[in-house]
Design a protein around this motif. Structure first.
Motif, PDB file in Angstrom:
ATOM      1  N   THR A   1      58.163 -55.081 -24.145  1.00 39.39           N
ATOM      2  CA  THR A   1      57.111 -54.345 -23.453  1.00 39.39           C
ATOM      3  C   THR A   1      55.747 -54.888 -23.868  1.00 39.39           C
ATOM      4  O   THR A   1      55.632 -55.657 -24.825  1.00 39.39           O
ATOM      5  CB  THR A   1      57.140 -52.841 -23.810  1.00 39.39           C
ATOM      6  N   PHE A   2      54.743 -54.443 -23.150  1.00 36.07           N
ATOM      7  CA  PHE A   2      53.359 -54.670 -23.556  1.00 36.07           C
ATOM      8  C   PHE A   2      52.617 -53.392 -23.194  1.00 36.07           C
ATOM      9  O   PHE A   2      52.063 -53.254 -22.108  1.00 36.07           O
ATOM     10  CB  PHE A   2      52.741 -55.886 -22.864  1.00 36.07           C
TER      11      PHE A   2
ATOM     12  N   THR B   1      55.363 -53.834 -28.552  1.00 34.53           N
ATOM     13  CA  THR B   1      55.921 -55.049 -27.952  1.00 34.53           C
ATOM     14  C   THR B   1      57.427 -54.959 -27.713  1.00 34.53           C
ATOM     15  O   THR B   1      57.987 -55.830 -27.055  1.00 34.53           O
ATOM     16  CB  THR B   1      55.622 -56.277 -28.831  1.00 34.53           C
TER      17      THR B   1
ATOM     18  N   VAL C   1      58.357 -55.857 -19.794  1.00 30.41           N
ATOM     19  CA  VAL C   1      58.089 -57.280 -19.592  1.00 30.41           C
ATOM     20  C   VAL C   1      59.359 -57.912 -19.059  1.00 30.41           C
ATOM     21  O   VAL C   1      60.428 -57.789 -19.674  1.00 30.41           O
ATOM     22  CB  VAL C   1      57.656 -57.958 -20.920  1.00 30.41           C
TER      23      VAL C   1
ATOM     24  N   THR D   1      61.914 -60.718 -18.523  1.00 28.08           N
ATOM     25  CA  THR D   1      62.277 -61.931 -19.259  1.00 28.08           C
ATOM     26  C   THR D   1      63.159 -62.825 -18.443  1.00 28.08           C
ATOM     27  O   THR D   1      63.686 -62.490 -17.451  1.00 28.08           O
ATOM     28  CB  THR D   1      63.003 -61.591 -20.582  1.00 28.08           C
TER      29      THR D   1
END
Length: 137
Positions: free
Chosen positions: A48-49, A68, A135, A137
């Motif tokens: 994550t962000f 993160t 996020v 990937t």
């Protein structure tokens, strides 16, 4: 003694190659360590962000930073400051948006604090975080 204008470049190249080689070795070791410990995880982790805050419960000190990684049982929090102190065992509260959970810092690493959440994130909270801050990937 002759001055070679390229002498600095000649010295820099081996240093740059050495740094690159050491960086690659370190990256392989980190990847191997993460793979080695993956089976020990109770909950699947997701990159994550998410902008977040971390509050130390013993003195109410608040750190701004980024989460993160998230799982229903823990998060990895990276403070905005460049210096991380060893804080293993400290009780904390982590807040992402309106989602707040208490936990304990279990690992202090260069890439952030590994926090075990005492209040597990609900499926709805996990969905909110992943939909808004996940996020790919």
């Amino acid at each position: 003694m002759m001055n070679n204008p390229h002498a600095h470049e000649m010295q820099a190249k081996p240093v740059n190659e050495l740094v690159a080689k050491q960086s690659e070795t370190l990256r392989r070791r980190i990847d191997k360590d993460q793979e080695k410990n993956a089976h020990k995880r109770k909950f699947q982790r997701h990159p994550t962000f998410a902008v977040a805050t971390l509050m130390l419960l013993d003195n109410s000190h608040i750190f701004d930073g980024v989460v993160t990684e998230v799982s229903s049982g823990g998060v990895k929090f990276r403070p905005a400051s460049s210096f991380l102190q060893e804080r293993n065992g400290d009780r904390v509260a982590v807040k992402i948006d309106e989602i707040q959970s208490s936990g304990v810092i279990r690992a202090s690493r260069a890439d952030g604090y590994g926090i075990q959440l005492l209040d597990k994130l609900s499926p709805e909270e996990m969905d909110h975080i992943l939909q808004n801050y996940g996020v790919k990937t």
